[in-house]
Scaffold this motif. Structure first.
Motif, PDB file in Angstrom:
ATOM      1  N   HIS A  77       0.897  -1.166   0.000  1.00 27.25           N
ATOM      2  CA  HIS A  77       0.000   0.000   0.000  1.00 27.25           C
ATOM      3  C   HIS A  77       0.937   1.217   0.000  1.00 27.25           C
ATOM      4  CE1 HIS A  77      -3.264   2.614   0.606  1.00 27.25           C
ATOM      5  NE2 HIS A  77      -3.853   2.089   1.651  1.00 27.25           N
ATOM      6  N   PRO A  78       1.602   1.434  -1.166  1.00 26.85           N
ATOM      7  CA  PRO A  78       2.695   2.416  -1.177  1.00 26.85           C
ATOM      8  C   PRO A  78       2.284   3.833  -0.793  1.00 26.85           C
ATOM      9  CG  PRO A  78       2.126   1.709  -3.423  1.00 26.85           C
ATOM     10  CD  PRO A  78       1.416   0.787  -2.493  1.00 26.85           C
ATOM     11  N   THR A  79       1.091   4.276  -1.209  1.00 30.00           N
ATOM     12  CA  THR A  79       0.742   5.682  -0.916  1.00 30.00           C
ATOM     13  C   THR A  79       0.483   5.871   0.580  1.00 30.00           C
ATOM     14  OG1 THR A  79      -1.633   5.454  -1.431  1.00 30.00           O
ATOM     15  CG2 THR A  79      -0.168   6.037  -3.249  1.00 30.00           C
ATOM     16  N   GLN A  80       0.038   4.797   1.258  1.00 31.74           N
ATOM     17  CA  GLN A  80      -0.141   4.886   2.720  1.00 31.74           C
ATOM     18  C   GLN A  80       1.228   5.038   3.394  1.00 31.74           C
ATOM     19  OE1 GLN A  80      -3.094   4.800   4.714  1.00 31.74           O
ATOM     20  NE2 GLN A  80      -1.712   5.301   6.380  1.00 31.74           N
ATOM     21  N   ALA A  81       2.196   4.226   2.960  1.00 31.44           N
ATOM     22  CA  ALA A  81       3.528   4.324   3.573  1.00 31.44           C
ATOM     23  C   ALA A  81       4.122   5.710   3.323  1.00 31.44           C
ATOM     24  CB  ALA A  81       4.449   3.239   3.004  1.00 31.44           C
ATOM     25  N   LEU A  82       3.900   6.259   2.139  1.00 34.77           N
ATOM     26  CA  LEU A  82       4.458   7.582   1.829  1.00 34.77           C
ATOM     27  C   LEU A  82       3.824   8.657   2.707  1.00 34.77           C
ATOM     28  CD1 LEU A  82       4.709   7.099  -2.024  1.00 34.77           C
ATOM     29  CD2 LEU A  82       6.645   7.508  -0.488  1.00 34.77           C
ATOM     30  N   LEU A  83       2.521   8.551   2.951  1.00 32.35           N
ATOM     31  CA  LEU A  83       1.890   9.552   3.827  1.00 32.35           C
ATOM     32  C   LEU A  83       2.324   9.340   5.278  1.00 32.35           C
ATOM     33  CD1 LEU A  83      -0.885   8.870   5.757  1.00 32.35           C
ATOM     34  CD2 LEU A  83      -1.756   8.230   3.545  1.00 32.35           C
ATOM     35  N   ASP A  84       2.605   8.100   5.640  1.00 33.43           N
ATOM     36  CA  ASP A  84       3.112   7.831   6.986  1.00 33.43           C
ATOM     37  C   ASP A  84       4.513   8.437   7.155  1.00 33.43           C
ATOM     38  OD1 ASP A  84       0.794   6.492   7.682  1.00 33.43           O
ATOM     39  OD2 ASP A  84       1.569   4.512   7.157  1.00 33.43           O
ATOM     40  N   LEU A  85       5.367   8.243   6.160  1.00 35.15           N
ATOM     41  CA  LEU A  85       6.720   8.817   6.226  1.00 35.15           C
ATOM     42  C   LEU A  85       6.663  10.345   6.257  1.00 35.15           C
ATOM     43  CD1 LEU A  85       7.706   5.929   5.682  1.00 35.15           C
ATOM     44  CD2 LEU A  85       9.350   6.867   4.069  1.00 35.15           C
ATOM     45  N   PHE A  86       5.755  10.892   5.461  1.00 36.13           N
ATOM     46  CA  PHE A  86       5.601  12.356   5.426  1.00 36.13           C
ATOM     47  C   PHE A  86       5.228  12.867   6.825  1.00 36.13           C
ATOM     48  CE2 PHE A  86       2.976  16.172   4.807  1.00 36.13           C
ATOM     49  CZ  PHE A  86       3.799  16.946   4.011  1.00 36.13           C
ATOM     50  N   THR A  87       4.308  12.167   7.483  1.00 36.33           N
ATOM     51  CA  THR A  87       3.853  12.570   8.822  1.00 36.33           C
ATOM     52  C   THR A  87       5.001  12.445   9.828  1.00 36.33           C
ATOM     53  OG1 THR A  87       1.662  11.752   8.214  1.00 36.33           O
ATOM     54  CG2 THR A  87       2.037  12.162  10.562  1.00 36.33           C
ATOM     55  N   MET A  88       5.759  11.364   9.740  1.00 36.71           N
ATOM     56  CA  MET A  88       6.918  11.183  10.644  1.00 36.71           C
ATOM     57  C   MET A  88       7.930  12.299  10.418  1.00 36.71           C
ATOM     58  SD  MET A  88       7.655   7.093  10.345  1.00 36.71           S
ATOM     59  CE  MET A  88       6.289   5.979  10.071  1.00 36.71           C
ATOM     60  N   ARG A  89       8.184  12.609   9.142  1.00 37.32           N
ATOM     61  CA  ARG A  89       9.189  13.622   8.818  1.00 37.32           C
ATOM     62  C   ARG A  89       8.753  14.998   9.315  1.00 37.32           C
ATOM     63  NH1 ARG A  89      11.581  14.871   2.777  1.00 37.32           N
ATOM     64  NH2 ARG A  89      10.045  16.528   2.859  1.00 37.32           N
ATOM     65  N   GLN A  90       7.456  15.294   9.218  1.00 33.73           N
ATOM     66  CA  GLN A  90       6.966  16.595   9.696  1.00 33.73           C
ATOM     67  C   GLN A  90       7.175  16.729  11.206  1.00 33.73           C
ATOM     68  OE1 GLN A  90       3.163  18.111   8.182  1.00 33.73           O
ATOM     69  NE2 GLN A  90       4.566  19.091   6.762  1.00 33.73           N
ATOM     70  N   HIS A  91       7.032  15.618  11.931  1.00 36.09           N
ATOM     71  CA  HIS A  91       7.169  15.688  13.392  1.00 36.09           C
ATOM     72  C   HIS A  91       8.594  15.521  13.868  1.00 36.09           C
ATOM     73  CE1 HIS A  91       3.065  15.995  14.983  1.00 36.09           C
ATOM     74  NE2 HIS A  91       2.744  15.516  13.796  1.00 36.09           N
ATOM     75  N   LYS A  92       9.353  14.704  13.158  1.00 33.33           N
ATOM     76  CA  LYS A  92      10.685  14.335  13.675  1.00 33.33           C
ATOM     77  C   LYS A  92      11.836  14.935  12.872  1.00 33.33           C
ATOM     78  CE  LYS A  92       8.856  11.999  16.873  1.00 33.33           C
ATOM     79  NZ  LYS A  92       8.899  12.644  18.196  1.00 33.33           N
ATOM     80  N   GLY A  93      11.513  15.647  11.798  1.00 31.11           N
ATOM     81  CA  GLY A  93      12.557  16.301  11.005  1.00 31.11           C
ATOM     82  C   GLY A  93      13.206  15.358  10.014  1.00 31.11           C
TER      83      GLY A  93
END
Ligand code: NCD
Length: 308
Positions: free
Chosen positions: A136-152
């Protein structure tokens, strides 16, 4: 820089550079979502079709909103109400959609590999919106985006993924994506919900949820996918919740600034209590918003590649 393929089929096919390109483009797209006028011309004159053979709320709607915000003509088709219910094959269905001047076809299917099979047969770009238990690649990409926004940064991030790993395409795509970006993944599940081949992956398998969560920067719960279970994999939902729910006490084992994620839909009281789902560490609603931004980025990048 451009995406290399006409299709987005899985995280396995993407490079770290391509993942960064999608996440960086999504940063720009997220500004559109908070603007008073949510209209851009990125997809003007383009056509987007969603073809869903499985249920969906977030994924389907976010692709549709993303297409509309960027000015594309969009249409949806699902198995009920279409000729799929008359027995038309997947290949005939996608060829029919393709010859209606479709630029991007977004597909969810219960068979692993279905999007990979049809992509070479049609001119339209194919986006995998979930194929069986595979990716489910687009889910993983949105998950990474969310992690990156919070954790840099994703480099060195410690991510705990817990729940029904056996059936989860979200867990598989996240594992491949996080590995490519230099994060460390720990996983925990009841033994009956552990995929056999997990020891061949870079994930560290932990005996308990507590072991996986301890010291983590990100804690991700997964839905118990009752619809995919051939037989009961746990004596009762109550038992599952007792040993595997992410409750307040378990979440406290993570870093104090850890974020809590879940792809949705959540079985409240099973994967986690409502107090944790709604708690201060939860970014579950942000994931949904970010899903629109990331899908805007993907549609834009695929369309830019088609334009040459
Ligand atoms: C996930 C899916 O469909 O794989 N949902 C989603 O896309 N947000 C996870 C799930 O259904 O549990």
């Amino acid at each position: 820089m451009q995406l290399r393929s006409k299709d987005l089929l899985g995280i396995k096919e993407l490079s770290a550079e391509e993942i960064n390109l999608i996440l960086d483009t999504a940063e720009t797209m997220k500004h559109v979502l908070s603007a008073s006028s949510k209209k851009t011309a990125h997809l003007q004159g383009k056509s987007v079709v969603t073809l869903f053979y499985e249920n969906s709320t977030r994924t389907r709607l976010s692709f549709e909103m993303a297409s509309k915000f960027m000015g594309a003509s969009s249409a949806n088709i699902s198995s009920s109400g279409s000729s799929i219910n008359k027995g038309e094959s997947l290949i005939d269905t996608v060829r029919t959609i393709d010859v209606m001047a479709t630029d991007i076809l977004i597909m969810r299917h219960s068979q692993s590999g279905a999007p990979h099979m049809i992509a070479p047969l049609i001119k339209a770009s194919v986006v995998n919106a979930g194929d069986g238990m595979n990716e489910h690649p687009t889910q993983a990409l949105l998950d990474l985006f969310t992690m990156r926004q919070h954790k840099g940064s994703l480099q060195g991030l410690e991510v705990a993924i817990v729940g029904d790993l056996l059936h989860s395409r979200v867990a598989r795509s996240n594992l491949w994506a996080l590995e490519k970006m230099g994060a460390k993944v720990r996983m925990a599940a009841p033994s009956t919900m552990l995929p056999k081949d997990l020891d061949k992956t870079p994930a560290l398998v932990c005996p308990t949820v507590q072991d996986a969560v301890r010291g983590a920067d990100v804690v991700m719960g997964l839905r118990v996918q009752l619809e995919r279970q051939q037989k009961a994999l746990y004596p009762s939902i109550r038992e599952y919740a007792r040993f595997f729910a992410i409750d307040d006490k378990t979440l406290q084992l993570a870093k104090p600034d850890a974020i809590l994620m879940h792809p949705g839909p959540c079985n409240h009281g099973v994967e986690m209590p409502t107090s944790v789902y709604d708690g201060s560490q939860s970014v579950i609603n942000e994931q949904v918003t970010n899903g629109v931004a990331v899908r805007m980025a993907i549609l834009y990048l695929l369309s830019a590649r088609r334009n040459g």
